[in-house]
Design an enzyme around this catalytic site. Structure first.
Site, short mmCIF file in Angstrom:
data_model
loop_
_atom_site.label_atom_id
_atom_site.label_comp_id
_atom_site.label_asym_id
_atom_site.label_seq_id
_atom_site.Cartn_x
_atom_site.Cartn_y
_atom_site.Cartn_z
N ASP A 1 7.21 5.74 -30.36
CA ASP A 1 7.36 5.66 -28.91
C ASP A 1 6.09 5.22 -28.20
O ASP A 1 5.79 5.63 -27.08
CB ASP A 1 7.84 7.01 -28.33
CG ASP A 1 9.12 7.47 -29.02
OD1 ASP A 1 9.97 6.62 -29.28
OD2 ASP A 1 9.24 8.67 -29.29
N LYS B 1 6.45 -0.11 -28.33
CA LYS B 1 6.64 -1.30 -29.16
C LYS B 1 7.68 -2.23 -28.54
O LYS B 1 7.53 -3.44 -28.56
CB LYS B 1 7.11 -0.88 -30.57
CG LYS B 1 6.10 0.00 -31.30
CD LYS B 1 6.63 0.50 -32.63
CE LYS B 1 7.74 1.51 -32.53
NZ LYS B 1 7.36 2.83 -31.99
N GLY C 1 14.35 4.03 -30.71
CA GLY C 1 14.77 3.84 -29.32
C GLY C 1 13.68 3.05 -28.64
O GLY C 1 12.60 3.57 -28.41
N HIS C 2 13.95 1.78 -28.39
CA HIS C 2 12.94 0.90 -27.79
C HIS C 2 13.39 0.50 -26.40
O HIS C 2 14.41 -0.15 -26.24
CB HIS C 2 12.71 -0.34 -28.68
CG HIS C 2 12.14 0.00 -30.02
ND1 HIS C 2 11.79 -0.95 -30.95
CD2 HIS C 2 11.84 1.20 -30.59
CE1 HIS C 2 11.30 -0.34 -32.03
NE2 HIS C 2 11.33 0.95 -31.83
N GLN D 1 9.59 3.25 -35.50
CA GLN D 1 8.80 4.44 -35.87
C GLN D 1 7.31 4.06 -35.87
O GLN D 1 6.92 3.22 -35.09
CB GLN D 1 9.25 5.02 -37.23
CG GLN D 1 10.63 5.68 -37.17
CD GLN D 1 11.76 4.69 -37.23
OE1 GLN D 1 11.85 3.87 -38.11
NE2 GLN D 1 12.69 4.77 -36.29
P1 GDP Z 1 8.91 2.39 -28.54
O1 GDP Z 1 9.83 3.26 -29.30
O2 GDP Z 1 7.57 2.23 -29.18
O3 GDP Z 1 9.51 1.05 -28.18
O4 GDP Z 1 8.64 3.14 -27.16
P2 GDP Z 1 9.77 3.82 -26.23
O5 GDP Z 1 10.52 2.74 -25.53
O6 GDP Z 1 10.54 4.84 -26.97
O7 GDP Z 1 8.85 4.65 -25.24
C1 GDP Z 1 7.91 4.03 -24.43
C2 GDP Z 1 8.27 4.29 -22.96
O8 GDP Z 1 7.16 3.98 -22.15
C3 GDP Z 1 9.42 3.42 -22.45
O9 GDP Z 1 10.15 4.14 -21.51
C4 GDP Z 1 8.69 2.24 -21.79
O10 GDP Z 1 9.45 1.66 -20.74
C5 GDP Z 1 7.47 2.93 -21.26
N1 GDP Z 1 6.26 2.09 -21.22
C6 GDP Z 1 5.84 1.15 -22.10
N2 GDP Z 1 4.60 0.71 -21.76
C7 GDP Z 1 4.24 1.40 -20.65
C8 GDP Z 1 3.06 1.44 -19.85
O11 GDP Z 1 2.07 0.73 -20.10
N3 GDP Z 1 3.06 2.32 -18.80
C9 GDP Z 1 4.11 3.13 -18.51
N4 GDP Z 1 4.02 3.97 -17.47
N5 GDP Z 1 5.23 3.13 -19.25
C10 GDP Z 1 5.30 2.29 -20.31
P1 IMO Z 2 10.69 4.61 -32.30
O1 IMO Z 2 10.98 3.33 -33.04
C1 IMO Z 2 9.60 8.83 -32.52
C2 IMO Z 2 11.08 11.06 -36.00
C3 IMO Z 2 12.12 12.14 -35.78
C4 IMO Z 2 11.75 13.10 -36.90
C5 IMO Z 2 11.34 12.16 -38.04
C6 IMO Z 2 12.45 11.89 -39.05
O2 IMO Z 2 11.46 4.73 -31.03
O3 IMO Z 2 9.23 4.81 -32.13
P2 IMO Z 2 14.67 10.43 -38.98
O4 IMO Z 2 15.87 10.50 -38.08
O5 IMO Z 2 13.98 9.10 -38.94
O6 IMO Z 2 14.96 10.87 -40.37
O7 IMO Z 2 13.65 11.52 -38.37
O8 IMO Z 2 10.96 10.93 -37.41
N1 IMO Z 2 11.44 9.72 -35.47
C7 IMO Z 2 10.89 9.17 -34.38
N2 IMO Z 2 9.98 9.66 -33.50
N3 IMO Z 2 10.05 7.57 -32.38
C8 IMO Z 2 10.93 7.05 -33.25
O9 IMO Z 2 11.30 5.75 -33.25
C9 IMO Z 2 11.42 7.87 -34.30
N4 IMO Z 2 12.31 7.70 -35.31
C10 IMO Z 2 12.29 8.82 -36.02
O10 IMO Z 2 12.00 12.72 -34.51
O11 IMO Z 2 10.62 13.85 -36.55
MG MG Z 3 11.07 4.95 -29.03
#
Ligand code: GDP
Ligand code: IMO
Ligand code: MG
Length: 427
Positions: A13, A16, A40-41, A224
């Site tokens: 998270d 990416k 979850g991106h 991840q």
């Molecule tokens: P990922 O799994 O690495 O793609 O990240 P996620 O999407 O799960 O979580 C990142 C969250 O931060 C998302 O809600 C993005 O919209 C938000 N985000 C990404 N870059 C920035 C930033 O520079 N500032 C802020 N405030 N939010 C950001």
């Molecule tokens: P993105 O791509 C954050 C964590 C789960 C758990 C462990 C194993 O959005 O960054 P799994 O279901 O993969 O067997 O769970 O990994 N986990 C993540 N944490 N971001 C993710 O993906 C994750 N995908 C799995 O919470 O601790």
């Molecule tokens: Mg994510």
């Protein structure tokens, strides 16, 4: 021509999805190389927000063909639902290709993920319960069904019959669950899913090598992150694939020498979902503020994330494990209102000082962080686009991270929207 890799350097998270979306505007191919719908991106485009789980975050760029590589585990129902949802929002998904060698997540994988987590009780990993671990376990055990099996009814049924016999014994005799029906799974996967997935199935390894030969721009999007890696993460609190840059090669079929740059994404603080060690975790009101201001709730499961200060020891290790050529720091704006900001630069284990991540999990569970403290900037930085637009305290913070990580920082995120980032030359 360039092949670039985006990889998470922490526990996921990091943002990416946003960076991939921004870079995809100039890419011909965007490739997911591991994981599944545990990812979850989030991509924010103006007023709209897209939560992508299986489809690469390049899908919003009209230029990019989006490839789900051989290293991914695919739940076909989820893939179809994600494509249909994007289509209903006007996004063309005919550009999605799925590797015929990617493994399928089957209904018993989902069920086994749920029951084994329950069985572990207080030792549960806190998985996303999406069947990821059981699907990769079957891949390793060489009893997995693959996307290509959807194209051959006889083989699909034959393989499933053998596997299901064992799975049903485990489900019913060990976990006291109802056995699953061969016919029902065949009807769903072959009758409903196969016709919708078939047009997207491709020899993605060939596709990508031809693209390299033709001088195309390719971006590999990790899911991840480094410390959820099955080998290098905080085992057993990890996922079951290889998000690190090595996995980008095995999960896409491109060779390691074809990677031109490997970009590590690091949040300006740190979060983690699920169980496992987290030395800089803040279980106080400062942590609550990071979670509230950063909206740190899981995209996939809605779970509240755990939050803490930036751990430079971890990210420095990630730089080595992934051969990072650069780092992007995200969500710096979330720190706008903090008076003091800390960075972990080492760990204390009793009388011993550690400057690297200990291999022994018991040690990592008990270490105390050693911090450097920085003054906050106390103002809104979301409008900054150049390094010089940032207040001096924010510049200090970024310069310190540059120094301690020993990798150039080229991008700093200052908000969720596409244009909200600062680019910088390495100084
Ligand atoms: P990922 O799994 O690495 O793609 O990240 P996620 O999407 O799960 O979580 C990142 C969250 O931060 C998302 O809600 C993005 O919209 C938000 N985000 C990404 N870059 C920035 C930033 O520079 N500032 C802020 N405030 N939010 C950001
Ligand atoms: P993105 O791509 C954050 C964590 C789960 C758990 C462990 C194993 O959005 O960054 P799994 O279901 O993969 O067997 O769970 O990994 N986990 C993540 N944490 N971001 C993710 O993906 C994750 N995908 C799995 O919470 O601790
Ligand atoms: Mg994510």
């Amino acid at each position: 021509m360039a092949v670039k890799v985006v990889v998470g350097t922490q526990w996921g998270d990091e943002g990416k999805g946003k960076l991939t979306d921004v870079m995809a505007a100039n890419c011909d191919y965007v490739v997911r190389y591991q994981g599944g719908h545990n990812a979850g991106h989030t991509v924010v485009v103006g007023e709209e927000s897209f939560a992508l789980s299986l489809i690469p975050s390049g899908i919003l760029s009209e230029r990019a063909t989006c490839v789900i590589g051989n290293g991914v585990v695919v739940e076909p129902g989820v893939l179809i639902a994600e494509m249909e949802s994007l289509e209903s929002r006007g996004v063309d998904t005919s550009r999605v290709l799925v590797s015929g060698s990617a493994h399928l997540i089957m209904p018993y994988h989902l069920e086994l993920d749920k029951v084994t987590e329950r069985y572990l009780g207080k030792n549960a990993l806190g998985t996303t319960k999406r069947g990821i671990g059981p699907a990769y376990a079957d891949k390793a055990a060489r009893i997995g069904l693959r996307v290509q099996d959807l194209l051959d009814e006889k083989i699909f049924r034959q393989k499933l019959e053998v596997v299901l016999r064992e799975k049903n014994l485990i489900l019913s005799k060990v976990y006291n669950r109802l056995p699953m029906s061969l016919d029902e799974i065949c009807n769903l996967y072959l009758g409903e899913y196969a016709p919708k997935i078939a047009p997207h199935i491709a020899d993605t390894v060939q596709v990508l090598h031809k693209a390299v030969d033709a001088g195309k721009e390719i971006l590999l999007e990790g899911a991840q992150a480094t410390f959820l890696d099955i080998d290098h993460g905080t085992y057993p609190f990890v996922t079951s694939s290889s998000p690190t840059a090595g996995g980008a090669s095995s999960g896409s079929g491109l060779g390691p020498r074809q990677f031109d740059s490997i970009i590590g994404i690091a949040k300006a603080y740190l979060t983690r979902v699920g169980a496992g060690p987290f030395p800089t975790e803040l279980k106080d009101e400062v942590g609550d503020r990071l979670i509230d201001i950063g909206h740190e709730f899981g995209t996939v499961t809605g779970r509240r994330r755990r939050a803490g200060w930036f751990d430079a020891v971890l990210v420095r290790h990630a730089a080595r494990l992934n051969s990072l050529t650069e780092v992007a720091i995200t969500k710096l704006d979330v720190l706008d209102s903090f008076e003091k900001i800390k960075v972990c630069v080492g760990y204390r284990d009793g009388d011993e000082i550690l400057d690297s991540v200990p291999y022994h999990q018991s040690v990592f569970h008990r270490v105390e962080p050693i911090y450097e403290e920085f003054d906050g900037w106390g103002c809104d930085i979301s409008g900054a686009r150049n390094f010089d637009d940032l207040p001096k305290e924010a510049k200090n913070y970024i310069s310190f991270l540059r120094e301690v990580l020993d990798v150039p920082i080229r991008v700093v995120g200052v908000g969720p929207e596409r244009e909200q980032f600062v680019t910088l030359e390495d100084r």
